[in-house]
Design a protein around this motif. Structure first.
Motif, short mmCIF file in Angstrom:
data_model
loop_
_atom_site.label_atom_id
_atom_site.label_comp_id
_atom_site.label_asym_id
_atom_site.label_seq_id
_atom_site.Cartn_x
_atom_site.Cartn_y
_atom_site.Cartn_z
N GLU A 124 0.86 -1.18 0.00
CA GLU A 124 0.00 0.00 0.00
C GLU A 124 0.90 1.24 0.00
OE1 GLU A 124 -3.12 -0.80 -0.31
OE2 GLU A 124 -2.78 -2.92 0.16
N PRO A 125 0.92 2.02 -1.07
CA PRO A 125 1.91 3.09 -1.20
C PRO A 125 1.72 4.23 -0.20
CG PRO A 125 0.30 3.18 -2.99
CD PRO A 125 0.05 1.90 -2.26
N ILE A 126 2.83 4.70 0.34
CA ILE A 126 2.87 5.93 1.12
C ILE A 126 3.28 7.08 0.19
CG2 ILE A 126 4.04 7.13 3.01
CD1 ILE A 126 4.39 4.38 4.35
N VAL A 154 -3.00 -9.66 3.38
CA VAL A 154 -3.47 -8.37 2.87
C VAL A 154 -3.30 -7.31 3.96
CG1 VAL A 154 -5.46 -7.14 1.92
CG2 VAL A 154 -5.15 -9.57 1.43
N ALA A 155 -2.73 -6.17 3.58
CA ALA A 155 -2.58 -5.07 4.53
C ALA A 155 -3.95 -4.57 4.96
CB ALA A 155 -1.78 -3.93 3.89
N ASP A 156 -4.13 -4.37 6.26
CA ASP A 156 -5.44 -3.96 6.78
C ASP A 156 -5.75 -2.50 6.45
OD1 ASP A 156 -6.14 -6.41 8.02
OD2 ASP A 156 -4.71 -5.98 9.62
N TRP A 157 -4.70 -1.68 6.31
CA TRP A 157 -4.92 -0.25 6.12
C TRP A 157 -4.12 0.26 4.93
CZ3 TRP A 157 -3.23 -2.19 10.93
CH2 TRP A 157 -4.25 -2.36 11.88
N ARG A 158 -4.54 1.38 4.42
CA ARG A 158 -3.80 2.09 3.37
C ARG A 158 -3.78 3.57 3.71
NH1 ARG A 158 -8.99 1.44 1.42
NH2 ARG A 158 -9.96 3.32 0.53
N VAL A 172 2.45 13.64 8.71
CA VAL A 172 1.15 13.18 9.21
C VAL A 172 0.49 12.33 8.13
CG1 VAL A 172 -1.13 13.87 10.01
CG2 VAL A 172 0.88 15.22 10.66
N LEU A 173 0.24 11.08 8.46
CA LEU A 173 -0.37 10.15 7.51
C LEU A 173 -1.78 9.79 7.98
CD1 LEU A 173 2.62 7.69 6.90
CD2 LEU A 173 1.98 9.68 5.54
N GLU A 174 -2.73 9.91 7.11
CA GLU A 174 -4.10 9.51 7.41
C GLU A 174 -4.36 8.15 6.78
OE1 GLU A 174 -6.85 12.45 6.14
OE2 GLU A 174 -6.02 14.03 7.43
N PHE A 175 -5.02 7.27 7.53
CA PHE A 175 -5.22 5.91 7.07
C PHE A 175 -6.70 5.61 6.84
CE2 PHE A 175 -1.17 5.83 9.22
CZ PHE A 175 -0.39 5.01 8.41
N ALA A 176 -6.95 4.68 5.93
CA ALA A 176 -8.30 4.17 5.70
C ALA A 176 -8.22 2.64 5.71
CB ALA A 176 -8.83 4.66 4.36
#
Length: 397
Positions: free
Chosen positions: A198-200, A274-278, A296-300
């Motif tokens: 999941e790309p940052i 599978v990654a739980d968040w992105r 600051v990273l926001e996750f979904a």
């Protein structure tokens, strides 16, 4: 494995038709006989003489050949083979098959047969991705038609992407799997494997620790038992197995789309980590350090592939198998997960660092079912895969 098998090979019209010549040679090397059918468009790319020379038999081209049709030759051709292979399978041929058209020898053979059919698609990337083509593919898969490929890569037209016909040896492996007299012959199974990334930003990502070794072993065992396997893999450390349809993805959302595109299937084995968040808004350029200031990273939350498939109201596979990689209270957590997701089985394992299972060659699993749990002894991942394939074969009858 192919000794004595009769293959009816339909060669469609596309630049990939040249690969059909090598495919004929490879099939005959393994003892199969090949009866070639060359479409009018296919004849623009390879000659009847070259096809006939390699097949060692006559090439069939014309539906209205008086000699061949004196005894309804197209009916005999369509039903005397052990398997019909279409390579290359063009967008036009697949559209005819999906619509039940029969206006030439190839399409008439395909409509008049009750023999298993394996397609090796080849076309421009945009033709492959077109909504009409994808509708036709879904229809054909629902009709029980098998697929091998296509692969992604550079094309003769100068574009890049999915649409390249599988290589001859990949098609041979798919033919062998299709004809294997195994307990899962005629069954179609989707297997997910590996991690998702999941790309940052363009150089960083979120992932789970997974080599893809167990999922790959499961796909190999299922294919060895005769199943038609769609192998959806994230960026794994191990190479995908031969003889299965490989779909490469990066993210959880791409993996869900690939799984949905593979449906309908008889069973689904969801072994991917599978990654739980992105990250909700991945950076389009590399995030730089700014004087010690933290980004600051926001996750979904990512889509839940296992729950999505398990809880389908229409088109749910007969058997849905999930995986639970836990570090404590393994059986309790996996049992709760099976109930929460709605799947039939959960394969649970302890991946705490002391076990050496994550990234290793062995595994120790517990199979969680509605009526209880079975603890399996520690064994190689290949042995786990073989035992699981046997249990799936029993469950699917």
């Amino acid at each position: 494995m192919l000794a004595g098998k009769r293959i009816l090979l339909i060669i469609g019209g596309g630049i990939a038709a040249y690969k059909a010549l090598d495919l004929i040679r490879r099939l005959r090397e393994r003892g199969a006989s090949v009866t070639p059918v060359l479409t009018r468009a296919g004849g623009e790319f390879v000659t009847p003489l070259s096809v006939s020379a390699l097949a060692g038999t006559k090439v069939f081209q014309d539906l209205f050949d008086l000699t061949d049709e004196a005894e309804m030759g197209h009916i005999e051709l369509s039903r005397s083979a052990d398997l019909i292979v279409v390579a290359p399978a063009t967008a036009d041929l697949m559209a005819k098959m999906a619509g039940g058209q029969a206006d030439d020898l190839a399409s008439t053979l395909l409509l008049a047969t009750d023999t298993a059919v394996l397609l090796a698609p080849a076309m421009n990337v945009r033709m492959w991705g077109h909504a009409a083509t994808q509708r036709n593919i879904a229809t054909l898969k629902g009709d029980g038609i098998g697929f091998v490929g296509p692969n992604a890569g550079d094309m003769a037209c100068g574009e890049h992407g999915p649409g390249r016909m599988s290589e001859p040896l990949e098609i041979v492996a798919a033919v062998e799997a299709r004809l294997a007299a195994g307990p899962l012959a005629g069954k179609r199974i989707v297997v997910t494997s590996g991690p998702t990334h999941e790309p940052i930003d363009p150089v960083r990502y979120i992932a789970n620790r997974s080599s893809g070794a167990q999922g790959t072993a499961i796909a190999m065992a299922l294919a060895g038992a005769g199943a038609e396997v769609v192998f959806v893999t994230g960026p794994a450390d191990v190479q995908p197995p031969e003889g299965v349809e490989v779909v490469r993805v990066e993210t959880a959302q791409e993996m869900l789309q690939a799984v949905e595109a593979a449906l309908p299937v008889d069973a689904g084995v969801f072994a991917a980590a599978v990654a739980d968040w992105r990250v909700t808004r991945a950076g389009t350029s590399k995030i730089k350090k700014e004087g010690g200031k933290l980004p600051v990273l926001e996750f979904a939350e990512n889509p839940d592939i296992l729950a999505t498939v398990s809880q389908m109201e229409a088109g749910r596979p007969t058997l849905v198998v999930g995986f639970a990689a836990e570090t404590d209270d393994v059986v309790a957590h996996a049992t709760a997960k099976r109930a929460r997701k709605g799947c039939d089985w959960i394969v649970a394992n302890d991946v705490s660092p002391a076990t050496g299972i994550m990234g290793g060659v062995e595994n120790a699993v517990t199979l969680i079912m509605a009526d209880g749990a079975e603890e399996w002894p520690r064994m190689s991942k290949a042995e786990v895969a073989q035992q699981l394939a046997e249990r799936i074969a029993e469950a699917l009858g």
